[in-house]
Scaffold this motif. Structure first.
Motif, mmCIF file in Angstrom:
data_model
loop_
_atom_site.group_PDB
_atom_site.id
_atom_site.type_symbol
_atom_site.label_atom_id
_atom_site.label_comp_id
_atom_site.label_asym_id
_atom_site.label_seq_id
_atom_site.Cartn_x
_atom_site.Cartn_y
_atom_site.Cartn_z
ATOM 1 N N THR A 151 0.911 -1.076 0.031
ATOM 2 C CA THR A 151 -0.034 0.144 -0.072
ATOM 3 C C THR A 151 0.865 1.109 0.140
ATOM 4 O O THR A 151 2.208 1.210 0.267
ATOM 5 C CB THR A 151 -1.120 0.134 1.268
ATOM 6 O OG1 THR A 151 -2.138 1.111 1.006
ATOM 7 C CG2 THR A 151 -0.143 0.102 2.468
ATOM 8 N N LEU A 152 0.325 2.302 -0.234
ATOM 9 C CA LEU A 152 0.862 3.671 -0.250
ATOM 10 C C LEU A 152 0.404 4.537 0.929
ATOM 11 O O LEU A 152 -0.699 4.766 1.110
ATOM 12 C CB LEU A 152 0.858 4.515 -1.549
ATOM 13 C CG LEU A 152 1.609 4.249 -2.749
ATOM 14 C CD1 LEU A 152 1.086 4.564 -3.804
ATOM 15 C CD2 LEU A 152 2.961 3.988 -2.642
ATOM 16 N N LYS A 153 1.497 4.990 1.964
ATOM 17 C CA LYS A 153 1.022 5.718 2.992
ATOM 18 C C LYS A 153 1.609 7.163 2.495
ATOM 19 O O LYS A 153 2.493 7.560 2.465
ATOM 20 C CB LYS A 153 1.907 5.554 4.192
ATOM 21 C CG LYS A 153 1.504 4.183 4.867
ATOM 22 C CD LYS A 153 0.192 4.212 5.531
ATOM 23 C CE LYS A 153 -0.182 2.762 5.928
ATOM 24 N NZ LYS A 153 -1.418 2.721 6.345
ATOM 25 N N ARG A 154 0.334 7.970 2.138
ATOM 26 C CA ARG A 154 0.432 9.319 1.845
ATOM 27 C C ARG A 154 0.886 10.478 3.176
ATOM 28 O O ARG A 154 0.174 10.369 3.917
ATOM 29 C CB ARG A 154 -0.638 9.931 1.195
ATOM 30 C CG ARG A 154 -0.815 8.818 0.147
ATOM 31 C CD ARG A 154 -1.960 9.581 -0.728
ATOM 32 N NE ARG A 154 -2.307 8.466 -2.034
ATOM 33 C CZ ARG A 154 -1.827 8.336 -3.283
ATOM 34 N NH1 ARG A 154 -0.626 9.256 -3.445
ATOM 35 N NH2 ARG A 154 -2.161 7.511 -3.834
ATOM 36 N N GLY A 155 1.842 11.121 3.010
ATOM 37 C CA GLY A 155 2.336 12.182 4.059
ATOM 38 C C GLY A 155 1.713 13.284 3.608
ATOM 39 O O GLY A 155 0.925 13.698 2.790
ATOM 40 N N ARG A 156 2.187 14.509 4.610
ATOM 41 C CA ARG A 156 1.862 15.760 4.230
ATOM 42 C C ARG A 156 2.202 16.318 2.972
ATOM 43 O O ARG A 156 3.428 15.968 2.438
ATOM 44 C CB ARG A 156 2.170 16.578 5.289
ATOM 45 C CG ARG A 156 1.339 16.237 6.722
ATOM 46 C CD ARG A 156 1.481 17.088 7.864
ATOM 47 N NE ARG A 156 0.804 16.979 8.958
ATOM 48 C CZ ARG A 156 0.601 17.566 10.010
ATOM 49 N NH1 ARG A 156 1.487 18.769 10.111
ATOM 50 N NH2 ARG A 156 -0.098 17.427 11.274
ATOM 51 N N LYS A 157 1.670 17.448 2.471
ATOM 52 C CA LYS A 157 2.087 18.003 1.178
ATOM 53 C C LYS A 157 3.250 18.755 1.539
ATOM 54 O O LYS A 157 3.358 19.588 2.524
ATOM 55 C CB LYS A 157 0.889 18.699 0.534
ATOM 56 C CG LYS A 157 0.165 17.797 -0.016
ATOM 57 C CD LYS A 157 -1.056 18.597 -0.927
ATOM 58 C CE LYS A 157 -2.116 17.751 -1.806
ATOM 59 N NZ LYS A 157 -2.985 18.497 -2.713
ATOM 60 N N ALA B 57 2.242 22.215 -4.745
ATOM 61 C CA ALA B 57 2.685 21.379 -3.693
ATOM 62 C C ALA B 57 2.762 19.888 -3.879
ATOM 63 O O ALA B 57 2.066 19.387 -4.470
ATOM 64 C CB ALA B 57 1.961 21.585 -2.399
ATOM 65 N N MET B 58 3.763 19.226 -3.465
ATOM 66 C CA MET B 58 3.971 17.698 -3.621
ATOM 67 C C MET B 58 3.641 16.935 -2.497
ATOM 68 O O MET B 58 4.110 17.374 -1.348
ATOM 69 C CB MET B 58 5.372 17.517 -4.202
ATOM 70 C CG MET B 58 5.751 18.135 -5.332
ATOM 71 S SD MET B 58 7.520 17.677 -5.703
ATOM 72 C CE MET B 58 8.442 18.191 -4.333
ATOM 73 N N GLN B 59 2.902 15.693 -2.664
ATOM 74 C CA GLN B 59 2.578 15.001 -1.531
ATOM 75 C C GLN B 59 3.471 13.787 -1.681
ATOM 76 O O GLN B 59 3.766 13.061 -2.612
ATOM 77 C CB GLN B 59 1.212 14.511 -1.742
ATOM 78 C CG GLN B 59 0.613 13.647 -0.553
ATOM 79 C CD GLN B 59 -0.742 13.593 -0.457
ATOM 80 O OE1 GLN B 59 -1.311 12.949 -1.466
ATOM 81 N NE2 GLN B 59 -1.547 13.654 0.614
ATOM 82 N N ILE B 60 4.236 13.307 -0.485
ATOM 83 C CA ILE B 60 5.093 12.264 -0.332
ATOM 84 C C ILE B 60 4.440 11.012 -0.014
ATOM 85 O O ILE B 60 3.440 11.089 0.774
ATOM 86 C CB ILE B 60 6.056 12.640 0.969
ATOM 87 C CG1 ILE B 60 6.680 13.988 0.644
ATOM 88 C CG2 ILE B 60 7.149 11.317 0.726
ATOM 89 C CD1 ILE B 60 7.615 14.130 -0.626
ATOM 90 N N ALA B 61 4.473 10.108 -0.835
ATOM 91 C CA ALA B 61 3.774 8.649 -1.073
ATOM 92 C C ALA B 61 5.037 7.629 -0.683
ATOM 93 O O ALA B 61 5.862 7.592 -1.379
ATOM 94 C CB ALA B 61 2.930 8.309 -1.929
ATOM 95 N N VAL B 62 5.024 6.849 0.516
ATOM 96 C CA VAL B 62 5.888 5.870 1.078
ATOM 97 C C VAL B 62 5.197 4.668 0.789
ATOM 98 O O VAL B 62 4.180 4.078 1.513
ATOM 99 C CB VAL B 62 6.317 6.111 2.336
ATOM 100 C CG1 VAL B 62 7.441 4.891 2.642
ATOM 101 C CG2 VAL B 62 6.793 7.534 2.721
ATOM 102 N N PRO B 63 5.780 3.738 -0.044
ATOM 103 C CA PRO B 63 5.010 2.192 -0.312
ATOM 104 C C PRO B 63 5.584 1.578 1.148
ATOM 105 O O PRO B 63 6.616 1.653 1.522
ATOM 106 C CB PRO B 63 5.963 1.865 -1.448
ATOM 107 C CG PRO B 63 7.297 2.600 -1.369
ATOM 108 C CD PRO B 63 7.109 3.927 -0.817
ATOM 109 N N VAL B 64 4.648 0.861 1.646
ATOM 110 C CA VAL B 64 4.676 0.000 2.617
ATOM 111 C C VAL B 64 4.288 -1.364 2.368
ATOM 112 O O VAL B 64 2.963 -1.531 1.484
ATOM 113 C CB VAL B 64 3.851 0.501 3.810
ATOM 114 C CG1 VAL B 64 4.001 -0.342 5.093
ATOM 115 C CG2 VAL B 64 4.193 1.936 4.199
#
Length: 202
Positions: free
Chosen positions: A35-41, A50-57
């Motif tokens: 899944t992708l955990k989306r962080g703050r923009k 603004a870019m949103q950081i997405a971290v694969p988990v």
């Protein structure tokens, strides 16, 4: 694992290539999900969009219900990382809750969960969700801030397990993951009880 094998596993089956090889399914975790955990923009330095950081988990997620006063874990659940957090709420509500408020982050907010909380005779204090591209009204921002302070018991439990206990789940299958996380929750409660007992004696 090939794409075809991955699709078969996601559907709950065993790929044909694995049949006749009993060791292969035992060595593959068929319950884990990506899944992708989306962080703050993050605001661009040049002032652009603004870019949103997405971290694969990849793996599993632990859900816990703790009481606000003593920070003891009362209910818990484990799901794969791709499952929606809100699905765990019915288990977390439990039947022995002595408090009236149910606090959780926005991932647990849905119309179905709001109805479940009301039917249980409890009061929903789940964080308000902000619609994409909009701002929350000032009163809801203040409400979310107050709920974050009150819900710190959950963060305390997760932080203790991650940093002091060094909890890291590296098992095959969700059944073993549940066992490992369940034991970690038990150890956390025992440590917390010793702390509360010592503080009371002092």
């Amino acid at each position: 694992m090939t794409d075809a094998e991955r699709e078969t596993v996601k559907g709950g089956g065993i790929p044909e290539e694995w049949k006749g090889k009993p060791a292969k399914p035992r060595q593959k975790d068929r319950d884990r999900r990506w899944t992708l955990k989306r962080g703050r923009k993050k605001t661009c330095p040049d002032g652009g969009q603004a870019m949103q950081i997405a971290v694969p988990v990849h793996g599993y997620e632990s859900h816990i219900g703790a009481d606000r006063r003593h920070r003891l874990i009362r209910t818990w659940s484990v799901s794969d990382a791709a499952s929606h957090d809100g699905r765990a709420l019915p288990v977390l509500l439990g039947t022995s809750n002595t408090g009236s408020g149910v606090r959780a982050d926005t991932a647990y907010r849905s119309q179905r969960n709001e109805k479940r909380i009301a039917v249980a005779g409890l009061i929903s204090k789940i964080h308000f969700r902000r619609a994409p591209g909009t701002l929350l009204p000032a009163n809801r921002q203040r409400a979310n801030a107050a709920r974050s302070r009150a819900g710190s018991a959950i963060g305390h439990a997760f932080a203790d397990q991650k940093h002091r206990m060094g909890l890291f789940v590296r098992t095959i299958g969700i059944a073993r993951a549940r066992t490992r996380i369940g034991l970690a929750n038990l150890v956390y409660n025992l440590r917390r009880y010793l702390h509360l007992d010592t503080a009371a004696a002092a």
